[in-house]
Design a protein around this motif. Structure first.
Motif, PDB file in Angstrom:
ATOM      1  N   LYS A   6       0.838  -1.194   0.000  1.00  0.00           N
ATOM      2  CA  LYS A   6       0.000   0.000   0.000  1.00  0.00           C
ATOM      3  C   LYS A   6       0.871   1.243   0.000  1.00  0.00           C
ATOM      4  CE  LYS A   6      -0.534  -0.512   5.030  1.00  0.00           C
ATOM      5  NZ  LYS A   6      -1.487  -0.871   6.097  1.00  0.00           N
ATOM      6  N   ARG A   7       0.221   2.398   0.018  1.00  0.00           N
ATOM      7  CA  ARG A   7       0.950   3.669  -0.052  1.00  0.00           C
ATOM      8  C   ARG A   7       1.811   3.882   1.181  1.00  0.00           C
ATOM      9  NH1 ARG A   7      -2.639   8.452  -2.613  1.00  0.00           N
ATOM     10  NH2 ARG A   7      -1.724   9.485  -0.799  1.00  0.00           N
ATOM     11  N   VAL A   8       2.902   4.610   0.972  1.00  0.00           N
ATOM     12  CA  VAL A   8       3.827   4.905   2.067  1.00  0.00           C
ATOM     13  C   VAL A   8       3.120   5.653   3.189  1.00  0.00           C
ATOM     14  CG1 VAL A   8       5.850   6.254   2.709  1.00  0.00           C
ATOM     15  CG2 VAL A   8       5.916   4.838   0.659  1.00  0.00           C
ATOM     16  N   ASP A   9       2.250   6.606   2.846  1.00  0.00           N
ATOM     17  CA  ASP A   9       1.579   7.363   3.900  1.00  0.00           C
ATOM     18  C   ASP A   9       0.678   6.472   4.740  1.00  0.00           C
ATOM     19  OD1 ASP A   9      -0.293   7.016   1.896  1.00  0.00           O
ATOM     20  OD2 ASP A   9      -0.918   9.111   1.805  1.00  0.00           O
ATOM     21  N   ALA A  10       0.085   5.450   4.124  1.00  0.00           N
ATOM     22  CA  ALA A  10      -0.757   4.519   4.880  1.00  0.00           C
ATOM     23  C   ALA A  10       0.094   3.670   5.830  1.00  0.00           C
ATOM     24  CB  ALA A  10      -1.534   3.621   3.929  1.00  0.00           C
ATOM     25  N   HIS A  11       1.228   3.178   5.337  1.00  0.00           N
ATOM     26  CA  HIS A  11       2.125   2.414   6.204  1.00  0.00           C
ATOM     27  C   HIS A  11       2.523   3.228   7.433  1.00  0.00           C
ATOM     28  CE1 HIS A  11       2.983  -1.246   3.917  1.00  0.00           C
ATOM     29  NE2 HIS A  11       3.146  -0.530   2.806  1.00  0.00           N
ATOM     30  N   LEU A  12       3.003   4.438   7.204  1.00  0.00           N
ATOM     31  CA  LEU A  12       3.549   5.255   8.290  1.00  0.00           C
ATOM     32  C   LEU A  12       2.479   5.683   9.286  1.00  0.00           C
ATOM     33  CD1 LEU A  12       6.061   7.469   6.272  1.00  0.00           C
ATOM     34  CD2 LEU A  12       6.591   5.483   7.701  1.00  0.00           C
ATOM     35  N   SER A  13       1.318   6.079   8.777  1.00  0.00           N
ATOM     36  CA  SER A  13       0.262   6.542   9.684  1.00  0.00           C
ATOM     37  C   SER A  13      -0.354   5.373  10.449  1.00  0.00           C
ATOM     38  CB  SER A  13      -0.815   7.303   8.915  1.00  0.00           C
ATOM     39  OG  SER A  13      -1.410   6.493   7.919  1.00  0.00           O
ATOM     40  N   ASN A  14      -0.546   4.239   9.799  1.00  0.00           N
ATOM     41  CA  ASN A  14      -1.131   3.088  10.494  1.00  0.00           C
ATOM     42  C   ASN A  14      -0.231   2.579  11.610  1.00  0.00           C
ATOM     43  OD1 ASN A  14      -3.319   3.193   8.776  1.00  0.00           O
ATOM     44  ND2 ASN A  14      -2.726   1.417   7.559  1.00  0.00           N
ATOM     45  N   LEU A  15       1.078   2.699  11.416  1.00  0.00           N
ATOM     46  CA  LEU A  15       2.023   2.208  12.423  1.00  0.00           C
ATOM     47  C   LEU A  15       2.387   3.268  13.461  1.00  0.00           C
ATOM     48  CD1 LEU A  15       4.393   0.058  10.181  1.00  0.00           C
ATOM     49  CD2 LEU A  15       2.431  -0.677  11.530  1.00  0.00           C
ATOM     50  N   GLY A  16       1.806   4.478  13.327  1.00  0.00           N
ATOM     51  CA  GLY A  16       1.979   5.495  14.348  1.00  0.00           C
ATOM     52  C   GLY A  16       3.201   6.374  14.213  1.00  0.00           C
ATOM     53  N   CYS A  75      -6.525  -1.217  32.616  1.00  0.00           N
ATOM     54  CA  CYS A  75      -6.606  -1.836  31.282  1.00  0.00           C
ATOM     55  C   CYS A  75      -7.770  -1.245  30.506  1.00  0.00           C
ATOM     56  CB  CYS A  75      -6.763  -3.351  31.409  1.00  0.00           C
ATOM     57  SG  CYS A  75      -5.354  -4.187  32.138  1.00  0.00           S
ATOM     58  N   SER A  76      -7.615  -0.005  30.073  1.00  0.00           N
ATOM     59  CA  SER A  76      -8.695   0.687  29.377  1.00  0.00           C
ATOM     60  C   SER A  76      -8.113   1.785  28.506  1.00  0.00           C
ATOM     61  CB  SER A  76      -9.671   1.291  30.388  1.00  0.00           C
ATOM     62  OG  SER A  76     -10.590   2.146  29.771  1.00  0.00           O
ATOM     63  N   HIS A  77      -8.893   2.181  27.485  1.00  0.00           N
ATOM     64  CA  HIS A  77      -8.512   3.333  26.666  1.00  0.00           C
ATOM     65  C   HIS A  77      -9.164   4.617  27.155  1.00  0.00           C
ATOM     66  CE1 HIS A  77      -6.018   1.828  23.423  1.00  0.00           C
ATOM     67  NE2 HIS A  77      -6.804   0.785  23.280  1.00  0.00           N
ATOM     68  N   SER A  78     -10.146   4.494  28.053  1.00  0.00           N
ATOM     69  CA  SER A  78     -10.942   5.677  28.384  1.00  0.00           C
ATOM     70  C   SER A  78     -11.080   5.974  29.872  1.00  0.00           C
ATOM     71  CB  SER A  78     -12.352   5.521  27.789  1.00  0.00           C
ATOM     72  OG  SER A  78     -12.974   4.338  28.250  1.00  0.00           O
ATOM     73  N   ASP A  79     -10.858   4.983  30.746  1.00  0.00           N
ATOM     74  CA  ASP A  79     -11.023   5.228  32.181  1.00  0.00           C
ATOM     75  C   ASP A  79      -9.959   6.189  32.704  1.00  0.00           C
ATOM     76  OD1 ASP A  79     -13.086   3.461  32.095  1.00  0.00           O
ATOM     77  OD2 ASP A  79     -12.012   1.795  33.002  1.00  0.00           O
ATOM     78  N   GLY A  80     -10.244   6.792  33.855  1.00  0.00           N
ATOM     79  CA  GLY A  80      -9.265   7.673  34.469  1.00  0.00           C
ATOM     80  C   GLY A  80      -8.118   6.884  35.074  1.00  0.00           C
ATOM     81  N   GLY A  81      -7.082   7.596  35.484  1.00  0.00           N
ATOM     82  CA  GLY A  81      -5.929   6.939  36.082  1.00  0.00           C
ATOM     83  C   GLY A  81      -4.842   6.666  35.063  1.00  0.00           C
ATOM     84  N   VAL A  82      -3.850   5.898  35.477  1.00  0.00           N
ATOM     85  CA  VAL A  82      -2.735   5.547  34.611  1.00  0.00           C
ATOM     86  C   VAL A  82      -3.155   4.378  33.722  1.00  0.00           C
ATOM     87  CG1 VAL A  82      -0.343   4.781  34.512  1.00  0.00           C
ATOM     88  CG2 VAL A  82      -1.090   6.271  36.376  1.00  0.00           C
ATOM     89  N   LEU A  83      -3.160   4.593  32.405  1.00  0.00           N
ATOM     90  CA  LEU A  83      -3.582   3.552  31.475  1.00  0.00           C
ATOM     91  C   LEU A  83      -2.408   2.641  31.133  1.00  0.00           C
ATOM     92  CD1 LEU A  83      -5.834   5.590  29.002  1.00  0.00           C
ATOM     93  CD2 LEU A  83      -6.415   4.599  31.223  1.00  0.00           C
ATOM     94  N   ARG A  95      -0.942   3.715  16.906  1.00  0.00           N
ATOM     95  CA  ARG A  95      -1.214   2.750  15.837  1.00  0.00           C
ATOM     96  C   ARG A  95      -2.706   2.673  15.515  1.00  0.00           C
ATOM     97  NH1 ARG A  95       3.164  -1.314  15.068  1.00  0.00           N
ATOM     98  NH2 ARG A  95       1.594  -2.775  14.351  1.00  0.00           N
ATOM     99  N   ASN A  96      -2.992   2.337  14.279  1.00  0.00           N
ATOM    100  CA  ASN A  96      -4.361   2.156  13.815  1.00  0.00           C
ATOM    101  C   ASN A  96      -4.414   0.872  12.989  1.00  0.00           C
ATOM    102  OD1 ASN A  96      -7.047   2.511  13.101  1.00  0.00           O
ATOM    103  ND2 ASN A  96      -6.551   3.836  11.359  1.00  0.00           N
ATOM    104  N   PRO A  97      -5.126  -0.188  13.459  1.00  0.00           N
ATOM    105  CA  PRO A  97      -5.975  -0.243  14.652  1.00  0.00           C
ATOM    106  C   PRO A  97      -5.181  -0.099  15.952  1.00  0.00           C
ATOM    107  CG  PRO A  97      -6.232  -2.215  13.262  1.00  0.00           C
ATOM    108  CD  PRO A  97      -5.091  -1.456  12.727  1.00  0.00           C
ATOM    109  N   LYS A  98      -5.899   0.313  17.004  1.00  0.00           N
ATOM    110  CA  LYS A  98      -5.269   0.518  18.293  1.00  0.00           C
ATOM    111  C   LYS A  98      -4.870  -0.804  18.933  1.00  0.00           C
ATOM    112  CE  LYS A  98      -7.529   4.808  19.760  1.00  0.00           C
ATOM    113  NZ  LYS A  98      -8.386   5.405  20.815  1.00  0.00           N
TER     114      LYS A  98
END
Length: 228
Positions: A6-16, A75-83, A95-98
């Motif tokens: 796939k495109r270079v921009d897709a590789h780089l953005s998907n991998l963060g 163990c959450s993406h949204s709860d408060g505290g240290v994730l 990364r995308n997917p997360k």
């Protein structure tokens, strides 16, 4: 391991490495190459394996990690505290997917937790049909009564609010207030509720193993990449 084309921009953005809108700037500041030929056009297409950034191969397209989760981490993406994800490199957090945990451990529970951005694998490992053994070291508030191993092993223990008994579990006594427990389910607060059902209370809980993966060689907060 995947090797998508796939495109270079897709590789780089998907991998963060950067966002899609930042790719042009990233290409000007970093040496991004396809088969050792530097590229500046975000539309260039290439296989993942053929791209390097500043001479280094791209991160794996799919990550599977084993972490020794410290206490107090959520163990959450949204709860408060240290994730738990804050313990990972910034690039991996974008990364995308997360990246997501495979199941959860309570904030006060430590030990083996898997993390991956492979949704299919995550679903497979958390499915009730997976039958993956999880081993915990449990510290109790009160001394054992002596019949807990038999109760847990016979497959008839019902937890409050449940309609189905627990599958048999193996209990190994370390001392009167400390045990090793192996279960192959992942019900809500299961270990704590099991000991609550026999009149005791868990004061410390550490998951030693998840399936074949143990954290004996990892300090709290450390992780390693697995090959699955």
């Amino acid at each position: 391991m995947q090797n998508s084309y796939k495109r270079v921009d897709a590789h780089l953005s998907n991998l963060g490495y950067c966002t899609r809108s930042e790719v042009k700037k990233f290409l000007s500041k970093n040496v991004v190459s396809i088969k050792d030929v530097r590229v500046f056009d975000v539309r260039e297409k290439a296989h993942h394996i053929d791209i390097t950034v500043d001479g280094e191969k791209l991160d794996d397209e799919t990550l599977v990690l084993l972490m020794n989760k410290p206490s107090g981490v959520v163990c959450s993406h949204s709860d408060g505290g240290v994730l738990v994800y804050s313990l990972l490199p910034q690039r991996w957090q974008r990364r995308n997917p997360k990246i997501a945990t495979v199941g959860r451990l309570d904030a006060d529970t430590t030990g083996a937790i898997l993390l991956t951005d492979n949704g299919v694998l995550n679903h497979k490992l958390t499915s009730p049909k997976s039958d993956i053994a999880k081993v915990y070291e449990v510290t109790l508030a009160q001394p054992l009564k002596g019949d807990e191993a038999e109760i847990f092993a016979n497959g008839t223990l019902m937890l409050h609010g449940e309609k189905k008994p627990l599958l048999p579990a193996k209990l190994e006594i370390i001392d009167e207030k400390k045990v090793r427990l192996e279960i192959c389910e992942g019900r809500y607060h299961q270990v704590k509720r099991m000991f609550g059902a026999v009149g005791n209370k868990v004061v410390a809980l550490h998951r030693v193993r998840f399936g074949e993966f143990g954290v004996e060689d990892l300090e709290a907060g450390e992780y390693k990449i697995l090959s699955l």
